[in-house]
Design an enzyme around this catalytic site. Structure first.
Site, PDB file in Angstrom:
ATOM      1  N   HIS A   1      -3.913   6.384   2.392  1.00 48.10           N
ATOM      2  CA  HIS A   1      -4.495   5.144   2.085  1.00 48.10           C
ATOM      3  C   HIS A   1      -4.179   3.818   2.799  1.00 48.10           C
ATOM      4  CE1 HIS A   1      -5.509   1.939  -1.005  1.00 48.10           C
ATOM      5  NE2 HIS A   1      -6.470   2.421  -1.059  1.00 48.10           N
TER       6      HIS A   1
ATOM      7  N   ASP B   1       0.893  -1.270   0.023  1.00 54.89           N
ATOM      8  CA  ASP B   1       0.143  -0.203   0.288  1.00 54.89           C
ATOM      9  C   ASP B   1       0.827   1.111   0.015  1.00 54.89           C
ATOM     10  OD1 ASP B   1      -2.367   1.620   0.546  1.00 54.89           O
ATOM     11  OD2 ASP B   1      -3.404  -0.293   0.842  1.00 54.89           O
TER      12      ASP B   1
ATOM     13  N   SER C   1     -11.403  -0.389  -1.745  1.00 56.85           N
ATOM     14  CA  SER C   1      -9.882  -0.429  -1.004  1.00 56.85           C
ATOM     15  C   SER C   1     -10.266  -0.835   0.396  1.00 56.85           C
ATOM     16  CB  SER C   1      -9.263   0.746  -1.170  1.00 56.85           C
ATOM     17  OG  SER C   1      -8.513   0.845  -2.517  1.00 56.85           O
TER      18      SER C   1
END
Ligand SMILES: *[C@@H]1O[C@H](CO)[C@@H](O)[C@H](O)[C@H]1NC(C)=O
Ligand SMILES: *[C@@H]1O[C@H](CO)[C@@H](O)[C@H](O)[C@H]1NC(C)=O
Ligand SMILES: *[C@@H]1O[C@H](CO)[C@@H](O)[C@H](O)[C@H]1NC(C)=O
Ligand SMILES: *[C@@H]1O[C@H](CO)[C@@H](O)[C@H](O)[C@H]1NC(C)=O
Ligand SMILES: *[C@@H]1O[C@H](CO)[C@@H](O)[C@H](O)[C@H]1NC(C)=O
Ligand SMILES: *[C@@H]1O[C@H](CO)[C@@H](O)[C@H](O)[C@H]1NC(C)=O
Length: 760
Positions: free
Chosen positions: A215, A142, A535
């Site tokens: 994220h 990620d 996600s």
């Protein structure tokens, strides 16, 4: 390729910038046949280097330019990545042992409440049975991690790091081993491929595993964050935040950068995660329409699955259109995104004391007192008019002529006091986190407001208040419209997505230095943020897999994956079939997968489906891939194709294509039959009798043989056959039903899809 979250616009302009820098030199990922390696070489790495030297017509004794060989891969494939001119690439192709190559793909970058919504409870079920995922190691590829977040603290009973763990925390200027602990046990970063592909990047802004994009911090804490009291997004969603498997360990592999991301780095990250010993791998990104043998995620995860690692991926955010799904790979679980039974509200109180509720995530002060309210520019498309009512609350109405985007933009720029948008669109997520006081109300409530203003005229007044969180909203879950739909492009014979999990407005940890919202023109910071996307759905399933691994260390990853699917829910909290927000109808399995994930039921599935690596190889053979293509995925020559390979994988779902030609003559058969063979293992206690039932599909005849499965003991296997007969060319695009095996305690459900969509 895309990570599956909505990203700010600057990100996309950045990507466009990269795409427009054309270079003749590019990165290639080269597959090599290890059997062709001359014995003289002490390691693969040296052989790859020598191959590269030859291609560069380089004398063996002069060192290679440092940026030529990017990575030599160990686990995920036999091969390497290198930065090559077209001529050098041609010479590599002629080298002994060369199998194939793919161009390094450029990446276009795609809680307080969800554990409770999923039924996780400290007193029974998956949490206590697995000791909250104790000692299971979840790796994520990620954007990095913000280690100071409270979600990554290791207080509360963490024992020493399991001795089998080989990973570490890589040192760099912004991150060192002191940032790791017994919760966050690994942190590595990969950007050599990105820099080789984009030589214009001289410097990486944060050259370490530290996350500044947010994220990765969010997904990692969703999967396995520790408990954090009083977490919230500016007073919305307040409560105790916890990851899905709060006692699992975390390892971050940063391969997605603010500067971009490429597949050579992602493959290196997965290679490293396998080497380090992760149990679960969570990948919230994917590649657009690419065959399995050129899909870096499919290739790299095949090796992970061979090692017994559970791999979870996200389906993408390109819905509601069919066939937009990413990661339709038979050996990973592909996760769609659903809504949660939680809404964020504000209230408009009219001068006559009538209260109107609307949706809002406005982060500012929670009360706006008695102010004039106007509705005279309706479409809010005249900025001159809007400037005249700066000190008022403006009511705008979406009408199909001026888009909500335009209205919102005009109002935001004219700096009015507050705004109410009348809309019945379900696609307003983008606007909720507004920088000015805003409410979104439905047309019914909109009419009440308009009527009040009509009567009150210039004297109309209203107040606004914010930061209300409502639970138990219905109907939920629904598949959200952005979630990508199947069928799988790369393997249409296996029904995808597999499962749906919460993805809309998920609260999880966030890097404190990265703004989450704006108030006027001021940036706001927060330790938690609400994000939306597949996600966010993917790491929920990573956490659930960790719980199941913790509860059943002896189960293999296919049993865990398929148990999660066959025990999922198809009803929402109104006891009706889960809906698709894309069209307001029942969600088909091409949107929902088998159903909405239910971790406590997955703990006791009754029957499980198992898959061996050879089963996937047989499927690749049946898909008529060449030896070269198969080898690009499997690496080994030790897998062989059987005589009559079948497209039929031992999977708890069925997809049958009725897209042929209409029969031309009367004596030609009008129907087409598809047959599927399945084997199930009884994992319940002892003796069990399961009976089949099939929900009817109009125009089709679906039968199961035998209709009863009798198991005398635990771990016994039984097989059955499902037969579907229907018209060669069906009229509808998609129809579906379910096969359920039930004993007195369990329901083992599989979706059945019949479709006239193309199967290639
Ligand atoms: C990033 O850091 C690593 C070591 O920590 C170093 O080898 C590499 O050259 C750095 N890359 C850039 C682009 O600064
Ligand atoms: C790691 O970073 C912290 C904070 O920047 C610093 O205090 C510490 O000395 C560093 N430790 C090592 C081993 O470099
Ligand atoms: C919870 O957090 C909010 C905002 O972050 C803060 O104002 C409040 O005092 C906190 N409450 C408790 C009990 O810690
Ligand atoms: C606003 O939109 C309406 C409907 O499309 C149109 O009739 C009007 O001319 C527009 N006004 C301005 C100032 O653009
Ligand atoms: C939204 O409103 C428009 C116009 O009133 C209407 O045509 C449309 O069907 C509505 N859509 C939904 C989902 O209610
Ligand atoms: C179908 O009928 C046609 C003519 O009526 C005949 O020529 C053909 O052989 C038949 N085909 C089969 C499969 O019976």
């Amino acid at each position: 390729m895309a990570t599956q979250v909505f990203l700010p616009l600057w990100f996309f302009s950045m990507i466009t910038y990269f795409l427009s820098t054309k270079a003749t030199i590019d990165n290639y990922i080269i597959h090599m046949d290890l059997l062709a390696m001359p014995k003289a070489f002490s390691s693969h790495h040296n052989w790859y280097k020598a191959t590269l030297s030859l291609a560069m017509k380089n004398d063996h004794n002069t060192p290679l330019p440092s940026n030529k060989l990017i990575y030599s891969y160990k686990n995920v494939m036999n091969g390497f990545s290198a930065s090559l001119t077209p001529q050098e690439h041609e010479l590599i192709k002629a080298s002994p042992g060369y199998i194939s190559s793919i161009l390094d793909a450029q990446v276009k970058l795609h809680t307080t409440h969800t554990p409770k919504f999923l039924g996780l409870n400290p007193s029974f079920g998956a949490w206590p049975n697995s000791q909250y995922g104790k000692d299971v190691i979840i790796g994520l590829v990620d954007t990095g991690v913000w280690p100071e977040s409270e979600s990554f603290k290791d207080n509360g009973g963490f024992t020493n790091v399991p001795s089998r763990w080989k990973g570490q925390c890589e040192n760099s200027i912004h991150f060192n081993s002191s940032n790791c602990n017994k919760k966050l046990i690994g942190a590595k970063f990969f950007n050599k491929g990105l820099i080789a592909k984009n030589p214009k990047i001289k410097k990486i802004s944060i050259n370490s595993t530290r996350d500044i994009e947010g994220h990765g911090t969010h997904t990692a804490s969703t999967a396995a964050g520790s408990r954090v009291y009083n977490a919230s997004y500016f007073g919305y969603a307040t409560g105790t935040a916890t990851g899905t498997a709060p006692m699992a360990r975390l390892a971050m592999y940063k391969a997605l950068w603010e500067e971009g991301a490429v597949s050579s780095d992602i493959i290196a990250a997965i290679d490293s995660a396998i080497e380090d010993g992760v149990d679960v791998l969570s990948l919230s990104f994917g590649f657009d329409r690419t065959p399995l043998y050129t899909d870096p995620v499919a290739i790299a995860t095949f090796a992970a699955v061979e090692k017994g690692i559970f791999v979870t991926t996200s389906s993408g955010n390109d819905g509601p259109f069919l066939g937009t799904l990413h990661n339709g790979t038979p050996w990973v679980i592909t996760v769609a995104a659903s809504t949660v039974d939680r809404e964020f509200h504000g209230t408009l109180t009219l001068g006559n004391a009538v209260e109107i509720t609307g949706l809002s995530l406005y982060p500012g002060p929670d009360v706006i007192s008695h102010t004039s309210i106007v509705y005279d520019m309706a479409f809010c498309n005249d900025t001159n008019e809007l400037h005249k009512v700066k000190d008022k609350i403006v009511v705008c109405e979406e009408n199909g002529l001026v888009s909500l985007d335009d209205q919102f933009f005009n109002v935001e720029n004219s700096k009015v006091f507050g705004a109410v948008f009348i809309t019945n669109s379900s696609d307003i997520l983008f606007f909720l986190q507004s920088s000015f006081p805003t409410l979104f109300v439905n047309p019914m409530n909109g009419k009440i407001i308009k009527d009040y203003i009509k009567v009150g005229g210039k004297g109309s007044k209203a107040s606004m208040s914010f930061k209300e969180t409502i639970y138990g909203t219905k109907p939920n879950p629904s598949v959200d419209s952005y979630s990508s739909r199947g069928p799988s492009y790369s393997c249409p014979h296996v029904l995808k997505p597999d499962i749906a999990a919460p993805g809309t407005l998920i609260l999880a940890a966030w890097p404190y230095a990265t703004p989450v919202a704006q108030l006027g023109s001021k940036n706001l910071l927060s330790n938690f943020n609400l994000l939306t996307g597949t996600s966010m759905a993917c790491p929920h399933v990573a956490g659930i897999a960790a719980l199941l691994k913790g509860a059943y260390p002896q189960w293999d990853h296919s049993a865990i994956r398929l148990a999660i699917c066959s025990t999922s829910d198809i009803l929402d909290n109104t006891m009706k079939h889960i809906k698709d927000l894309g069209n307001g109808k029942k969600a088909t399995p091409l949107a929902l997968g088998a159903g909405h994930v239910n971790p406590n039921k997955a703990l006791d599935p009754g029957l499980v489906y198992n898959l061996e690596v050879q089963d996937y190889v047989n499927l690749l053979c049946a898909m008529k891939m060449t030896q070269k293509e198969i080898k690009a995925i499997t690496r080994r020559s030790s897998y062989n194709c059987p005589k009559n390979p079948k497209l039929d994988l031992n999977y708890p779902s069925f997809i049958a294509y009725y897209n042929g030609k209409k029969p031309s003559s009367n004596n030609e058969s009008k129907t087409l039959v598809h047959e599927f063979h399945r084997t199930v293992t009884n994992v319940g206690e002892g003796h069990a009798i399961y009976v089949a039932s099939v929900t009817p599909i109009k125009g089709f005849h679906v039968s199961v043989v035998p209709e009863k499965l009798v198991f005398k003991m635990k771990n016994e296997k039984q097989s059955y056959k499902l037969r579907i007969e229907g018209p060669k060319l069906m009229k509808k695009q998609i129809d579906f039903g379910y096969l359920s095996w039930t004993d007195l305690k369990h329901v083992v459900r599989s979706p059945i899809v019949v479709t006239s969509l193309p199967s290639t």
